[in-house]
Design a protein around this motif. Structure first.
Motif: not given
Length: 132
Positions: A81, A84-85, A125
């Motif tokens: 996660d 990817k960001q 996150l």
């Protein structure tokens, strides 16, 4: 360059983000494997934390993100996660397992900009992850 020296230098850059030890750095790596190796070594050395490393390898940008098991279990944070960001800020994409993820970066010139967003991404996150 000795990898232990690199890891030693990186350990001096640890900072706290949402009570998580975080290392973000652009490093010299001859290959994506070497970059991944740095991530593995940091995961062992940090005990608990997140590391996001970037390198320009043969003219292409690469990112590796490493998350320790306790943060995956307790905070719901996943390397895939995060990477990817971060990669998205430099026209890249990637993914991987919760503890280790890699991304390729198209716009190498934007690596530093992408890295500058890591803290913010971790904050988002970690606050959106449900604590059990």
């Amino acid at each position: 360059i000795n990898s232990q020296d690199v890891i030693g230098d990186l350990m001096k850059t640890v900072r706290q983000v949402a009570n998580i030890a975080v290392i973000v750095s652009q490093v010299e790596a001859k290959s994506v494997d070497e970059l991944r190796q740095y991530g593995d070594l940091l995961r062992e050395k940090m005990g608990s934390g997140i590391a996001v490393l970037a390198a320009s390898v043969q003219g292409k940008g690469s990112l590796v993100c490493m998350v320790t098991k306790d943060l995956i279990d307790e905070r719901g944070l996943r390397a895939g996660d995060i990477v990817k960001q971060v990669a998205g800020y430099a026209g890249g994409s990637g993914g991987g397992s919760p503890h280790m993820a890699l991304a390729g970066i198209k716009e190498v010139g934007k690596l530093a900009v992408a890295l500058s967003h890591v803290d913010q991404i971790i904050l988002q996150l970690s606050s959106s992850a449900t604590l059990t």
